[in-house]
Design a protein around this motif. Structure first.
Motif, PDB file in Angstrom:
ATOM      1  N   UNK A  11      23.433  26.525  28.552  1.00 46.86           N
ATOM      2  CA  UNK A  11      24.486  25.756  27.902  1.00 46.86           C
ATOM      3  C   UNK A  11      25.130  26.553  26.767  1.00 46.86           C
ATOM      4  N   UNK A  12      24.324  27.324  26.043  1.00 45.32           N
ATOM      5  CA  UNK A  12      24.864  28.145  24.961  1.00 45.32           C
ATOM      6  C   UNK A  12      25.817  29.196  25.505  1.00 45.32           C
ATOM      7  N   UNK A  13      25.432  29.818  26.615  1.00 46.16           N
ATOM      8  CA  UNK A  13      26.323  30.799  27.231  1.00 46.16           C
ATOM      9  C   UNK A  13      27.590  30.142  27.736  1.00 46.16           C
ATOM     10  N   UNK A  14      27.443  28.916  28.269  1.00 46.79           N
ATOM     11  CA  UNK A  14      28.600  28.196  28.764  1.00 46.79           C
ATOM     12  C   UNK A  14      29.573  27.894  27.631  1.00 46.79           C
ATOM     13  N   UNK A  15      29.030  27.606  26.442  1.00 47.36           N
ATOM     14  CA  UNK A  15      29.894  27.353  25.293  1.00 47.36           C
ATOM     15  C   UNK A  15      30.753  28.575  24.989  1.00 47.36           C
ATOM     16  N   UNK A  16      30.154  29.759  25.102  1.00 47.09           N
ATOM     17  CA  UNK A  16      30.925  30.976  24.886  1.00 47.09           C
ATOM     18  C   UNK A  16      32.059  31.085  25.898  1.00 47.09           C
ATOM     19  N   UNK A  17      31.767  30.696  27.123  1.00 46.99           N
ATOM     20  CA  UNK A  17      32.790  30.735  28.181  1.00 46.99           C
ATOM     21  C   UNK A  17      33.959  29.831  27.834  1.00 46.99           C
ATOM     22  N   UNK A  18      33.657  28.604  27.396  1.00 48.07           N
ATOM     23  CA  UNK A  18      34.713  27.628  27.184  1.00 48.07           C
ATOM     24  C   UNK A  18      35.556  27.931  25.948  1.00 48.07           C
ATOM     25  N   UNK A  19      34.936  28.506  24.922  1.00 46.71           N
ATOM     26  CA  UNK A  19      35.680  28.740  23.709  1.00 46.71           C
ATOM     27  C   UNK A  19      36.339  30.109  23.672  1.00 46.71           C
ATOM     28  N   UNK A  20      36.020  30.943  24.632  1.00 49.23           N
ATOM     29  CA  UNK A  20      36.661  32.257  24.700  1.00 49.23           C
ATOM     30  C   UNK A  20      37.896  32.171  25.582  1.00 49.23           C
ATOM     31  N   UNK A  21      38.797  33.096  25.402  1.00 49.54           N
ATOM     32  CA  UNK A  21      39.918  33.221  26.317  1.00 49.54           C
ATOM     33  C   UNK A  21      39.443  34.097  27.459  1.00 49.54           C
ATOM     34  N   UNK A  22      39.112  33.484  28.586  1.00 48.22           N
ATOM     35  CA  UNK A  22      38.409  34.199  29.648  1.00 48.22           C
ATOM     36  C   UNK A  22      39.392  35.033  30.457  1.00 48.22           C
ATOM     37  N   UNK A  23      39.513  36.301  30.099  1.00 47.48           N
ATOM     38  CA  UNK A  23      40.314  37.246  30.857  1.00 47.48           C
ATOM     39  C   UNK A  23      39.665  38.615  30.752  1.00 47.48           C
ATOM     40  N   UNK A  24      38.882  39.008  31.738  1.00 51.10           N
ATOM     41  CA  UNK A  24      38.397  40.377  31.774  1.00 51.10           C
ATOM     42  C   UNK A  24      39.472  41.243  32.408  1.00 51.10           C
ATOM     43  N   UNK A  25      39.362  42.549  32.195  1.00 51.23           N
ATOM     44  CA  UNK A  25      40.318  43.450  32.828  1.00 51.23           C
ATOM     45  C   UNK A  25      40.293  43.263  34.334  1.00 51.23           C
ATOM     46  N   UNK A  26      39.085  43.091  34.898  1.00 48.67           N
ATOM     47  CA  UNK A  26      38.991  42.920  36.344  1.00 48.67           C
ATOM     48  C   UNK A  26      39.664  41.643  36.785  1.00 48.67           C
ATOM     49  N   UNK A  27      39.458  40.553  36.043  1.00 44.09           N
ATOM     50  CA  UNK A  27      40.068  39.284  36.415  1.00 44.09           C
ATOM     51  C   UNK A  27      41.580  39.365  36.337  1.00 44.09           C
ATOM     52  N   UNK A 108      26.002  35.537  37.937  1.00 46.36           N
ATOM     53  CA  UNK A 108      27.081  36.174  38.688  1.00 46.36           C
ATOM     54  C   UNK A 108      26.970  37.683  38.750  1.00 46.36           C
ATOM     55  N   UNK A 109      26.195  38.275  37.824  1.00 50.95           N
ATOM     56  CA  UNK A 109      26.028  39.715  37.783  1.00 50.95           C
ATOM     57  C   UNK A 109      25.729  40.153  36.361  1.00 50.95           C
ATOM     58  N   UNK A 110      25.406  41.434  36.179  1.00 48.86           N
ATOM     59  CA  UNK A 110      24.956  41.915  34.867  1.00 48.86           C
ATOM     60  C   UNK A 110      26.068  42.239  33.883  1.00 48.86           C
ATOM     61  N   UNK A 111      27.310  42.254  34.323  1.00 48.77           N
ATOM     62  CA  UNK A 111      28.418  42.625  33.447  1.00 48.77           C
ATOM     63  C   UNK A 111      28.954  41.385  32.727  1.00 48.77           C
ATOM     64  N   UNK A 112      29.110  41.468  31.416  1.00 51.02           N
ATOM     65  CA  UNK A 112      29.639  40.375  30.581  1.00 51.02           C
ATOM     66  C   UNK A 112      28.979  39.034  30.925  1.00 51.02           C
ATOM     67  N   UNK A 113      27.684  38.897  30.666  1.00 53.81           N
ATOM     68  CA  UNK A 113      26.948  37.715  31.096  1.00 53.81           C
ATOM     69  C   UNK A 113      27.344  36.419  30.406  1.00 53.81           C
ATOM     70  N   UNK A 114      28.174  36.459  29.364  1.00 56.50           N
ATOM     71  CA  UNK A 114      28.656  35.233  28.732  1.00 56.50           C
ATOM     72  C   UNK A 114      30.020  34.802  29.264  1.00 56.50           C
ATOM     73  N   UNK A 115      30.549  35.503  30.242  1.00 58.67           N
ATOM     74  CA  UNK A 115      31.835  35.152  30.839  1.00 58.67           C
ATOM     75  C   UNK A 115      31.612  34.213  32.025  1.00 58.67           C
ATOM     76  N   UNK A 116      32.436  33.177  32.106  1.00 55.00           N
ATOM     77  CA  UNK A 116      32.268  32.204  33.178  1.00 55.00           C
ATOM     78  C   UNK A 116      33.347  32.302  34.228  1.00 55.00           C
ATOM     79  N   UNK A 117      32.962  32.079  35.485  1.00 49.71           N
ATOM     80  CA  UNK A 117      33.874  32.137  36.620  1.00 49.71           C
ATOM     81  C   UNK A 117      33.543  30.977  37.563  1.00 49.71           C
ATOM     82  N   UNK A 118      34.556  30.253  37.981  1.00 51.07           N
ATOM     83  CA  UNK A 118      34.357  29.189  38.956  1.00 51.07           C
ATOM     84  C   UNK A 118      34.942  29.627  40.295  1.00 51.07           C
ATOM     85  N   UNK A 119      34.057  29.870  41.252  1.00 46.42           N
ATOM     86  CA  UNK A 119      34.463  30.133  42.628  1.00 46.42           C
ATOM     87  C   UNK A 119      34.507  28.786  43.323  1.00 46.42           C
ATOM     88  N   UNK A 120      35.571  28.510  44.057  1.00 43.87           N
ATOM     89  CA  UNK A 120      35.709  27.161  44.615  1.00 43.87           C
ATOM     90  C   UNK A 120      36.579  27.156  45.863  1.00 43.87           C
TER      91      UNK A 120
END
Length: 210
Positions: A11-27, A108-120
């Motif tokens: 849940x703590x990691x998820x909080x980082x996902x929600x409050x961050x602007x989720x845009x990695x270079x790859x995304x 999802x993988x070892x890179x940026x483990x506090x970043x969230x991605x929804x595959x759907x």
């Protein structure tokens, strides 16, 4: 670590996902075209020759692949499960009305483990949604969690923290070395809750024309 403490950590990691602007270079590169052959929308299945503990017996759905590198999400390792209502309440965005939706959080993988991605499934579209194939789309904006809690989300989904990334030509080298093989996914293999059997099911598809 106990199940409750593991869920609290998730849940703590998820909080980082929600409050961050989720845009990695790859995304950000997901919707850019490429003239090179691409494996986007395919599954990478780890072979027994792959001895990296981050990827042993993993199945990775590729969401980006071109001459600049590759990016994917591991779909068969669950970190924890908890009520989506409680997660949203803790983040200050309680859903309208009660919901019994459980959120399964995947590694999802070892890179940026506090970043969230929804595959759907691609029946759901948000402003930032990228449709990857007939089976799957990717959304990184946190509003999708609220829509799922309200019953307005995609029919099927998988939430992951972190991602797998490859530098230019790295994935091709690993494929040539026999660390992975590629198979065509189906909706059940991508989204069902039987994570513990996904690797074997995917491995059994090797060499099968679908």
């Amino acid at each position: 670590m106990t199940a409750s403490r593991r869920l609290l950590s998730v849940a703590a990691l998820l909080a980082l996902f929600l409050y961050a602007n989720i845009e990695t270079d790859a995304a950000r590169r997901l919707d850019q075209g490429s003239t090179e052959p691409s494996l986007v929308g395919q599954l990478l299945v780890a072979t027994p020759d792959l001895d990296d503990p981050n990827f042993q017996e993993t199945v990775v759905y590729l969401v980006h692949h071109d001459q600049g590198g590759a990016m994917g999400l591991v779909i068969n390792r669950v970190l924890g499960v908890g009520p989506l209502d409680k997660v949203l309440e803790g983040l200050g965005t309680p859903p309208d009305g009660a919901s019994d939706v459980e959120l399964r959080v995947h590694y999802g993988g070892p890179v940026e483990p506090a970043r969230g991605f929804m595959l759907h499934s691609p029946d759901y579209r948000a402003e930032d949604t990228v449709v990857l194939s007939d089976l799957a789309a990717l959304t990184v904006s946190p509003g999708i969690l609220e829509d799922i809690a309200a019953g307005k989300g995609p029919r099927r989904s998988l939430f992951a923290l972190g991602y797998a990334g490859w530098a230019p030509e790295q994935l091709e080298s690993e494929l040539a070395a026999g660390a992975w093989f590629v198979v065509e996914p189906d909706a059940d293999l991508l989204f069902d809750e039987h994570a513990e059997t996904k690797w074997q099911r995917a491995f059994d598809r090797r060499g099968i024309e679908l």
